[in-house]
Design a protein around this motif. Structure first.
Motif, PDB file in Angstrom:
ATOM      1  N   SER A 407       0.887  -1.154   0.048  1.00 55.94           N
ATOM      2  CA  SER A 407       0.007  -0.045  -0.028  1.00 55.94           C
ATOM      3  C   SER A 407       0.947   1.213   0.043  1.00 55.94           C
ATOM      4  CB  SER A 407      -0.814  -0.009   1.082  1.00 55.94           C
ATOM      5  OG  SER A 407      -0.329   0.065   2.461  1.00 55.94           O
ATOM      6  N   PHE A 408       0.126   2.465  -0.611  1.00 59.43           N
ATOM      7  CA  PHE A 408       0.939   3.620  -0.456  1.00 59.43           C
ATOM      8  C   PHE A 408      -0.145   4.763  -0.275  1.00 59.43           C
ATOM      9  CE2 PHE A 408       1.605   7.695  -2.867  1.00 59.43           C
ATOM     10  CZ  PHE A 408       2.830   7.886  -2.437  1.00 59.43           C
ATOM     11  N   SER A 409       0.321   5.600   0.503  1.00 61.23           N
ATOM     12  CA  SER A 409      -0.633   6.611   1.061  1.00 61.23           C
ATOM     13  C   SER A 409      -0.022   7.995   0.737  1.00 61.23           C
ATOM     14  CB  SER A 409      -0.883   6.411   2.405  1.00 61.23           C
ATOM     15  OG  SER A 409      -1.840   7.710   2.824  1.00 61.23           O
ATOM     16  N   HIS A 410      -0.514   8.996   0.296  1.00 51.66           N
ATOM     17  CA  HIS A 410      -0.077  10.451   0.172  1.00 51.66           C
ATOM     18  C   HIS A 410      -1.063  11.283   0.819  1.00 51.66           C
ATOM     19  CE1 HIS A 410       1.750  14.040  -1.259  1.00 51.66           C
ATOM     20  NE2 HIS A 410       0.563  14.364  -1.567  1.00 51.66           N
ATOM     21  N   SER A 411      -1.090  11.996   2.003  1.00 50.38           N
ATOM     22  CA  SER A 411      -2.090  12.630   2.300  1.00 50.38           C
ATOM     23  C   SER A 411      -1.744  14.131   2.394  1.00 50.38           C
ATOM     24  CB  SER A 411      -2.118  11.980   3.824  1.00 50.38           C
ATOM     25  OG  SER A 411      -1.102  12.330   4.753  1.00 50.38           O
ATOM     26  N   GLY A 412      -2.986  14.742   2.348  1.00 52.46           N
ATOM     27  CA  GLY A 412      -2.886  16.214   2.628  1.00 52.46           C
ATOM     28  C   GLY A 412      -1.907  17.353   2.005  1.00 52.46           C
ATOM     29  N   SER A 413      -1.965  17.288   0.608  1.00 55.57           N
ATOM     30  CA  SER A 413      -1.061  18.321  -0.167  1.00 55.57           C
ATOM     31  C   SER A 413      -2.165  19.312  -0.632  1.00 55.57           C
ATOM     32  CB  SER A 413      -0.681  17.496  -1.577  1.00 55.57           C
ATOM     33  OG  SER A 413       0.534  16.638  -1.111  1.00 55.57           O
ATOM     34  N   TYR A 414      -1.455  20.554  -0.415  1.00 58.44           N
ATOM     35  CA  TYR A 414      -2.294  21.784  -0.598  1.00 58.44           C
ATOM     36  C   TYR A 414      -1.647  22.437  -2.100  1.00 58.44           C
ATOM     37  CZ  TYR A 414      -4.178  21.216   3.947  1.00 58.44           C
ATOM     38  OH  TYR A 414      -4.663  20.576   4.901  1.00 58.44           O
ATOM     39  N   PRO A 415      -2.266  22.110  -3.363  1.00 62.02           N
ATOM     40  CA  PRO A 415      -1.843  22.310  -4.481  1.00 62.02           C
ATOM     41  C   PRO A 415      -1.847  23.790  -4.663  1.00 62.02           C
ATOM     42  CG  PRO A 415      -3.890  21.312  -4.866  1.00 62.02           C
ATOM     43  CD  PRO A 415      -3.467  21.094  -3.437  1.00 62.02           C
ATOM     44  N   PHE A 416      -2.692  24.467  -4.059  1.00 62.58           N
ATOM     45  CA  PHE A 416      -2.733  26.222  -4.524  1.00 62.58           C
ATOM     46  C   PHE A 416      -2.017  26.892  -3.439  1.00 62.58           C
ATOM     47  CE2 PHE A 416      -6.529  23.794  -6.120  1.00 62.58           C
ATOM     48  CZ  PHE A 416      -6.175  24.217  -7.561  1.00 62.58           C
ATOM     49  N   ARG A 417      -1.520  25.966  -2.517  1.00 67.28           N
ATOM     50  CA  ARG A 417      -0.580  27.156  -1.493  1.00 67.28           C
ATOM     51  C   ARG A 417       0.796  27.021  -2.082  1.00 67.28           C
ATOM     52  NH1 ARG A 417      -2.032  24.749   4.538  1.00 67.28           N
ATOM     53  NH2 ARG A 417      -4.233  24.917   4.502  1.00 67.28           N
ATOM     54  N   PHE A 418       0.874  28.525  -2.854  1.00 68.16           N
ATOM     55  CA  PHE A 418       2.291  28.433  -3.551  1.00 68.16           C
ATOM     56  C   PHE A 418       3.340  29.221  -2.759  1.00 68.16           C
ATOM     57  CE2 PHE A 418      -1.366  28.736  -6.614  1.00 68.16           C
ATOM     58  CZ  PHE A 418      -1.057  27.687  -7.529  1.00 68.16           C
ATOM     59  N   SER A 419       3.029  30.155  -1.756  1.00 65.74           N
ATOM     60  CA  SER A 419       3.971  30.899  -1.027  1.00 65.74           C
ATOM     61  C   SER A 419       3.983  30.760   0.289  1.00 65.74           C
ATOM     62  CB  SER A 419       3.797  32.425  -1.466  1.00 65.74           C
ATOM     63  OG  SER A 419       2.704  32.806  -1.044  1.00 65.74           O
ATOM     64  N   ARG A 420       2.845  30.150   1.182  1.00 62.40           N
ATOM     65  CA  ARG A 420       2.737  29.978   2.398  1.00 62.40           C
ATOM     66  C   ARG A 420       3.475  28.639   2.747  1.00 62.40           C
ATOM     67  NH1 ARG A 420      -1.698  33.182   4.044  1.00 62.40           N
ATOM     68  NH2 ARG A 420      -2.709  34.206   2.388  1.00 62.40           N
ATOM     69  N   THR A 421       4.494  28.644   3.454  1.00 58.17           N
ATOM     70  CA  THR A 421       5.360  27.326   3.874  1.00 58.17           C
ATOM     71  C   THR A 421       5.409  27.175   5.280  1.00 58.17           C
ATOM     72  OG1 THR A 421       7.073  28.864   3.937  1.00 58.17           O
ATOM     73  CG2 THR A 421       6.729  27.492   1.768  1.00 58.17           C
ATOM     74  N   THR A 422       5.189  28.553   6.326  1.00 59.11           N
ATOM     75  CA  THR A 422       5.244  28.359   7.710  1.00 59.11           C
ATOM     76  C   THR A 422       3.779  28.362   8.093  1.00 59.11           C
ATOM     77  OG1 THR A 422       5.710  30.557   7.984  1.00 59.11           O
ATOM     78  CG2 THR A 422       7.619  29.278   7.404  1.00 59.11           C
ATOM     79  N   SER A 423       3.929  27.868   9.566  1.00 60.09           N
ATOM     80  CA  SER A 423       2.579  27.741  10.347  1.00 60.09           C
ATOM     81  C   SER A 423       2.082  29.292  10.370  1.00 60.09           C
ATOM     82  CB  SER A 423       2.803  27.398  11.840  1.00 60.09           C
ATOM     83  OG  SER A 423       3.810  27.810  12.466  1.00 60.09           O
ATOM     84  N   SER A 424       2.810  30.252  10.463  1.00 59.33           N
ATOM     85  CA  SER A 424       2.568  31.732  10.670  1.00 59.33           C
ATOM     86  C   SER A 424       1.679  32.389   9.365  1.00 59.33           C
ATOM     87  CB  SER A 424       3.616  32.756  10.995  1.00 59.33           C
ATOM     88  OG  SER A 424       4.527  32.886  10.008  1.00 59.33           O
ATOM     89  N   ASP A 425       1.989  31.632   8.336  1.00 61.67           N
ATOM     90  CA  ASP A 425       1.248  32.195   7.199  1.00 61.67           C
ATOM     91  C   ASP A 425      -0.013  31.569   6.893  1.00 61.67           C
ATOM     92  OD1 ASP A 425       4.308  31.633   5.542  1.00 61.67           O
ATOM     93  OD2 ASP A 425       3.509  33.323   6.006  1.00 61.67           O
ATOM     94  N   LEU A 426      -0.517  30.607   7.786  1.00 61.91           N
ATOM     95  CA  LEU A 426      -1.856  29.954   7.634  1.00 61.91           C
ATOM     96  C   LEU A 426      -2.750  30.486   8.382  1.00 61.91           C
ATOM     97  CD1 LEU A 426      -0.424  26.148   8.059  1.00 61.91           C
ATOM     98  CD2 LEU A 426      -0.630  27.711   5.950  1.00 61.91           C
ATOM     99  N   THR A 427      -2.721  31.804   9.001  1.00 57.52           N
ATOM    100  CA  THR A 427      -3.743  32.151   9.834  1.00 57.52           C
ATOM    101  C   THR A 427      -4.843  33.034   9.043  1.00 57.52           C
ATOM    102  OG1 THR A 427      -2.419  34.406   9.864  1.00 57.52           O
ATOM    103  CG2 THR A 427      -2.258  32.780  11.515  1.00 57.52           C
TER     104      THR A 427
END
Length: 842
Positions: A407-427
């Motif tokens: 089995s293979f699993s890939h979870s939780g990719s966000y294809p439209f987040r181009f510049s937000r990389t840190t948790s502070s950018d997710l507010t």
């Protein structure tokens, strides 16, 4: 004021003449007010640096010595005496005594106690010598020691070495690792008058290895019980190779038994092996092996197996029975790197492997499950797993295998987040930046084998004739490939969370069945025909859910209650699915589900200033129902309710119930598409109900006794690689009493066969005294009025001995076990055992 020894050395070094001419008095006395250690070379070494007229080579290391009263040193004879609380350290040797004499010419020392002035009889001594050497401790009336040869003697001595105590009229140390004891005794009991000991006129002790006595007598309470011409005792803690002492028993069916005789190999620090056998006088026998390995933080595992051959009756008996059984178990756990691990737990066994046992857990086993899993993860979102599985049914011998599953699993990719990389950018995210994509794939290869009795017919499998009446058919062989992709989003609209999602799953299955059937022309022959088919399905589904949380708070301010909070969590979801690929397409499914959760909590006022108030969960209750738009009738599902509460952390109550909204036909007992509310005036009828009430109470732990000692059975198993007759953990005498009770009640009210069941299970243990512990477990079936597997256990702490008695008085596995054994791990095989059962199994 005392004169320091370092000043004495300075005086001797700067003198231009020989030391003998410089000193007017034959001795110098240094008086001290308190014990203080000073470092210096031995006097013989220091004097010889100026002028050495002696032939003594001296001591080649630092000697530390001090005295609370005085130190007397003679320059002419090179002797020294320490008075009152003398303390001397040399290499790993440390000595304390009230009188120590040292001769630096011969590098010898004699230590003895002094008469206690407070004793009018003159027989009491104080300051007797105590010497510690390499972790060993020696006590005696007089002690002699040679610094260079490291040999010594002790008169009327008591010595502790590796949890063992030695007493002898004389102990002579003839080497670094050899002691000779005259008229000695050995015990692991730390009492002044030991409860047991081994006595011998001659003993040879090798610390960290063994004790050899010739002859040897075992005394219990100063009464001799048996004699041996030669005795060898282990004198080393931890893992060590040696003979596994057997237990002697008697089996009414198979004869007298010599149980678990064998040998334990401590190969090195990372692995060991035990080999054991059971021997019966009537021909039956059994073999056991257990190989273990452990490399800390990296890998560990074991390979164990057993083979049993039981014979009932003589070779000439018509009803003679012969049964053989085997088990093989392989365990392996390995951390290859921080993201890769391997875990293996495989067991192979014959169908009758767990029948000849008094172990209730083994006797009740109906199948064996084995797995081997290799997992790898990377980038925090990707993981893959390779698994091999096997399940063996012990009742009918069927085997179900997965060889393998990937089995293979890939979870939780966000294809439209181009510049937000840190948790502070997710507010502050835009709605499209919350879209996530997940993917999964799975490949499995399954097969099952069933033992089928053909009934004496001639069997032909794929054109091959067989003469066996029982054949192992590969009934089912299938491969499955599935893939799924899903898109999710969970934006918040005020106090509500909306979670729409879409997914597609594609699945392909290839099936191969072996089907037995009668031959077309020969009715005495069975043909096994292989049938193959392939299936494919593709299912598209979508869903949307909405949820929120509502709070209500009441502050009564009475009876110490500061506040009561009610939390409601309603959730509404709608799902749609349709099979878009495949034969015999299933109809579309549209389902709406509603669930509501309720949590009632209470906060009490703090009794002390600055202390946090207590939070208590009073009740957790929830329910749910769904509506199937695609069904042609009976659209509503039963209403499900679950609940749980705890009262003062002492009583737990939990359960669930089901209610149906539809009427039942009184003739066919089937549900009809008519609501109960319309015809009977009630909303729903109870279909099933389960409640469990449990409590666990115990007395306050006796801190003076502490927890179980380290020489418990589990500890002995860890250091020796094998266990005795009993497999239970040692009783904890520090807990005065403990009670556990569980009441189960379940009821099903579905006509025409309603049913109900109820049972009480409990366990109770208590200390009759600080050394006696009683424990009882069992249950009672209330409706069938039957006692379920009662068990009574009695334990007695005999200080250096332990007594255990276990009794199952009723049932198919009724038996008893009795054992008295020494606690000390190095003497665990000295025990008395007695056990029996009506089944003749030990």
């Amino acid at each position: 004021m005392g004169v320091r020894r370092t000043i004495l050395l300075m005086f001797l070094v700067v003198s231009p003449v020989s030391p003998q001419n410089q000193v007017h008095n034959d001795s110098l006395i240094s008086r001290r007010d308190s014990t203080q250690l000073h470092l210096l070379r031995s006097p013989s070494d220091t004097l010889s640096s100026i002028k050495d007229t002696s032939s003594v080579t001296g001591i080649d290391t630092v000697v530390n010595y001090a005295s609370a009263d005085s130190i007397s040193y003679s320059l002419s004879t090179k002797t020294m005496s320490l008075y009152t609380k003398g303390d001397l350290k040399y290499q790993k040797m440390e000595l304390q005594s009230d009188h120590i004499d040292i001769d630096w010419n011969s590098s010898t020392m004699v230590a003895r106690g002094v008469t206690d002035s407070t004793d009018s009889t003159g027989n009491k001594m104080r300051g007797l010598p105590i010497m510690k050497d390499g972790g060993e401790e020696y006590h005696g009336k007089e002690l002699g020691y040679n610094f260079k040869s490291k040999k010594g003697r002790i008169n009327v001595a008591d010595t502790k070495i590796d949890q063992g105590y030695y007493h002898g009229e004389k102990i002579k140390k003839v080497g670094q690792d050899i002691l000779f004891v005259a008229d000695g005794r050995y015990t692991t009991c730390d009492q002044p008058e030991p409860h047991y000991y081994f006595s011998s006129p001659k003993m040879k002790v090798t610390p960290g290895d063994k004790v050899i006595a010739e002859p040897v007598y075992l005394y219990i309470a100063d009464v001799p019980l048996f004699w041996l011409p030669l005795g060898v005792f282990p004198n080393k803690s931890g893992r060590r190779s040696g003979i596994i002492a057997p237990a002697i028993a008697e089996d009414a069916t198979h004869g007298r038994l010599l149980r678990h005789i064998g040998y334990y190999f401590a190969m090195n620090d990372y692995m060991d092996l035990s080999l054991k056998t059971d021997l019966y006088t009537k021909g039956s026998w059994a073999l056991y092996s257990n190989y273990r390995y452990n490399l800390r933080y990296y890998l560990n595992g074991s390979l164990s197996g057993e083979y049993k051959k039981f014979i009932e009756g003589e070779s000439s008996d018509a009803g003679r029975k012969l049964s053989e059984s085997y088990t093989l178990n392989f365990l392996h756990n390995q951390t290859i790197d921080p993201t890769t691990s391997l875990n293996v737990n495989f067991t192979f066994a014959s169908s009758n492997a767990y029948q000849n046992t008094i172990d209730l857990n083994q006797a009740l086993r109906q199948d064996i499950t084995s797995n081997a899993t290799l997992s790898k993860s990377w980038d925090e979102k990707n993981s893959t797993t390779l698994n091999v599985g096997r399940r063996q049914n012990l009742i009918d011998g069927s085997i179900y295998e997965t060889l393998p599953s990937l089995s293979f699993s890939h979870s939780g990719s966000y294809p439209f987040r181009f510049s937000r990389t840190t948790s502070s950018d997710l507010t502050d995210l835009a709605w499209y930046e919350m879209i996530s994509v997940s993917y999964g794939a799975n490949l499995t290869n399954n097969r099952s084998k069933v033992n089928t009795k053909i009934g004496g017919l001639k069997t032909q499998i794929n054109g091959r004739d067989t003469t066996e009446t029982t054949e192992e058919f590969e009934r089912d062989h299938s491969q499955n490939i599935s893939q799924s992709i899903s898109v999710n989003i969970a934006p918040k609209l005020g106090r509500f969370t909306i979670a729409p999602s879409m997914s597609y799953q594609d699945e392909r299955t290839f099936i191969s069945n072996d089907v037995p059937q009668l031959h077309q022309t020969d009715s005495t022959t069975i043909d096994v025909v292989n049938k193959k088919e392939s299936l494919r399905s593709g299912v598209f589904s979508s869903a949307v859910g909405i949820s929120t949380k509502l709070y209500g708070v009441v502050q009564p301010g009475v009876f110490g209650v500061a506040a009561i909070r009610h939390t409601i969590t309603p959730s509404l979801s709608f799902t749609y699915s349709k099979q878009v690929i495949g034969e015999n397409l299933l109809p579309k499914q549209m389902v709406m589900s509603l669930s509501v959760g309720n949590i009632f909590e209470m906060k009490t006022e703090s009794s002390e200033e600055g202390k946090e108030p207590n939070k208590i969960q009073l009740l957790n209750i929830g329910g749910g129902v769904s509506y199937n738009f695609s069904a042609d009738s009976l659209n509503f599902s039963p209403i499900g309710i679950n609940f749980r509460t705890g009262i003062g952390n002492r009583l737990d109550i939990g359960g669930n119930a089901g209610f149906d909204l539809y009427k039942i036909d009184p003739v066919t007992f089937r549900k009809v598409n008519k609501f109960l509310l319309e015809y009977e005036g009630r909303l729903a009828r109870l279909t099933n109900f389960v409640i469990t009430i449990s409590t666990s109470l115990s007395g306050e732990r006796n801190k003076s006794k502490g927890s179980s000692p380290p020489d418990t059975l589990s500890h002995r198993r860890s250091i020796s690689g094998y266990s005795g007759i009993f497999a239970e953990e040692e009783p904890d005498f520090s807990i005065p009493w403990r009670l556990g009770l569980t009441l189960d009640y379940s009821e099903t009210k579905v006509p025409p066969n309603p049913s109900r069941s109820s049972s009480v299970r409990g366990s109770f243990e208590f200390n009759l005294t600080e050394a006696w512990k009683f424990s009882m477990t069992g249950g009672y079936d209330i409706f069938n009025k039957e006692v379920v597997v009662p068990s009574i256990n009695i334990s007695r702490d005999l200080h250096c001995w332990t007594m255990n008695f276990s009794w199952v008085p009723t049932g198919a596995y009724r038996h008893y076990q009795f054992e008295i054994r020494l606690k000390a791990p190095q003497l665990q095989d000295i025990k008395l055992t007695k056990q029996g059962s009506e089944r003749g199994i030990y």
